[in-house]
Write an enzyme that holds these catalytic residues in place. Structure first.
Site, PDB file in Angstrom:
ATOM      1  N   ASP A 175      31.298  41.069  36.395  1.00 30.85           N
ATOM      2  CA  ASP A 175      30.243  41.132  37.419  1.00 30.85           C
ATOM      3  C   ASP A 175      29.283  42.302  37.212  1.00 30.85           C
ATOM      4  O   ASP A 175      28.369  42.493  38.011  1.00 30.85           O
ATOM      5  CB  ASP A 175      30.838  41.124  38.841  1.00 30.85           C
ATOM      6  CG  ASP A 175      32.110  41.931  38.970  1.00 30.85           C
ATOM      7  OD1 ASP A 175      32.478  42.660  38.018  1.00 30.85           O
ATOM      8  OD2 ASP A 175      32.761  41.846  40.038  1.00 30.85           O
ATOM      9  N   HIS A 210      41.833  44.598  43.706  1.00 25.36           N
ATOM     10  CA  HIS A 210      41.658  45.229  45.025  1.00 25.36           C
ATOM     11  C   HIS A 210      42.922  45.170  45.880  1.00 25.36           C
ATOM     12  O   HIS A 210      43.009  45.860  46.906  1.00 25.36           O
ATOM     13  CB  HIS A 210      40.517  44.568  45.810  1.00 25.36           C
ATOM     14  CG  HIS A 210      39.169  44.761  45.190  1.00 25.36           C
ATOM     15  ND1 HIS A 210      38.658  46.009  44.893  1.00 25.36           N
ATOM     16  CD2 HIS A 210      38.216  43.873  44.804  1.00 25.36           C
ATOM     17  CE1 HIS A 210      37.453  45.867  44.349  1.00 25.36           C
ATOM     18  NE2 HIS A 210      37.154  44.582  44.275  1.00 25.36           N
TER      19      HIS A 210
HETATM   20 ZN   LIG Z   1      34.225  42.829  40.944  1.00 19.91          ZN
END
Ligand SMILES: [Zn+2]
Length: 344
Positions: free
Chosen positions: A248, A124
């Site tokens: 995830d 990110h």
């Molecule tokens: Zn993630």
């Protein structure tokens, strides 16, 4: 088959307290690799700290000094999701450096493939800011490093973390030498990653987004890998494959709504490894991103190493029963993406 791993205790010193992205993740992974005697079958690769110059291959100087200063001041919250402690800057230097060390070991032929078990994660982080638990973009820095040090002209980054790697996409959005392919839940954090985001200028077509609706499991992910990831990779013919490996999308993970099993991750890694073997002498480097259910994360990473070592029997872990939700049909979406990218 020599498979490397990168690990260092400095990664535990990025102290995030009760945050879901905490040191317990790496502790659980290492403990599981030791208990299953998998770790002793791997080649340890010593990480190093990335230099400012190396970070600057991706990040603006101002961003780098901001992270350094935040650590010197004792850390704190950079945004609603991202927290730092006094040692976070150094840990982040080693997370980027560790992913580069893994890349060097693969490029030098010391190992066939390698997995950098690092934190903080990276995908990110944009050229100008930290976000989403990420300080520096480990995979993006390793890709730029491989371009500059080894003069590679075709590098692929596959990102199967459940979140879209907005930072990686932004870094290479107008760079035709780096193909970025992401599977992610959508719409979801961080909001980017629609099918129309395909790259700009000469790089049009070198960003491939596969935004999936919540509820997708092994079958849907494999469909996406076989029908989009594999043909897009073959067409691009990478000289090195980097993976933003986040776990995830596992069905036990509380952060998202996907239903992938340990076996499902193993199957994805098997496809990626097959492509690396077919196209680039097996040159494959993984860097850890997300994955927040400790049992699922540790089992999935062990399964990843089993595949890298060339094994085919994967131990799943019991966890939650599969198929809590009815998986959505994604055939029309897959066809649409294949159309946008002219895959056949
Ligand atoms: Zn993630």
């Amino acid at each position: 088959m020599k498979v490397g791993f990168v690990y260092h205790p400095i990664y535990l010193k990025h102290d995030t307290g009760q945050h879901v992205e905490n040191a317990g993740r790496l502790e659980a992974i290492i403990a599981h690799l030791e208990q299953t005697r998998l770790k002793e079958q791997l080649t340890a690769i010593e990480p190093r700290a990335a230099s400012i110059e190396e970070l600057s291959l991706v990040h603006h100087k101002q961003h780098i000094s901001q992270i350094q200063e935040a650590a010197q001041k004792g850390g704190g919250w950079l945004d609603a999701d991202t927290v730092m402690s006094p040692d976070s800057y150094e840990a982040a230097l080693y997370a980027a450096g560790g992913t580069m060390s893994a890349t060097e070991a693969v490029m030098n032929g010391e190992v066939n493939s390698a997995f950098a078990l690092v934190r903080p994660p990276g995908h990110h982080a944009t050229p100008t800011r930290a976000m989403g638990f990420c300080l520096f973009n480990n995979a993006a820095i390793a890709a730029e490093y491989a371009r500059s040090k080894y003069k590679l002209e075709h590098i692929l980054i596959i990102d199967f973390d459940v979140h879209h790697g907005n930072g990686t996409q932004e870094t290479f959005y107008d760079n035709p030498q780096v193909l970025y392919i992401s599977t992610h839940e959508y719409p979801f954090y961080p909001g980017s990653g629609s099918i129309d985001e395909t790259g700009s200028g000469a790089a049009r077509g070198t960003t491939v987004n596969i935004p999936l609706p919540g509820g997708c499991g092994d079958a849907e992910y494999l469909q996406a890998f076989e029908q989009i990831v594999a043909p897009a990779t073959r067409r691009f013919a990478p000289q090195l494959i980097l993976v933003s490996a986040g776990y995830d999308a596992h069905r036990d993970d509380e952060l998202a709504m996907m239903q992938v099993s340990v076996t499902g991750f193993a199957q994805m890694v098997k496809i990626i490894k097959g492509l690396a073997d077919e196209l680039c002498n097996g040159r494959l480097v993984l860097s850890l991103e997300g994955g927040y259910n400790l049992n699922a994360l540790a089992a999935s990473i062990k399964a990843t190493f089993d595949i890298l070592l060339g094994r085919s029997n994967i131990e799943d872990h019991p966890g939650q029963p599969p198929q809590r939700l009815k998986p959505p049909g994604i055939a029309p979406l897959i066809e649409e993406i294949r159309g946008i990218h002219a895959l056949s």
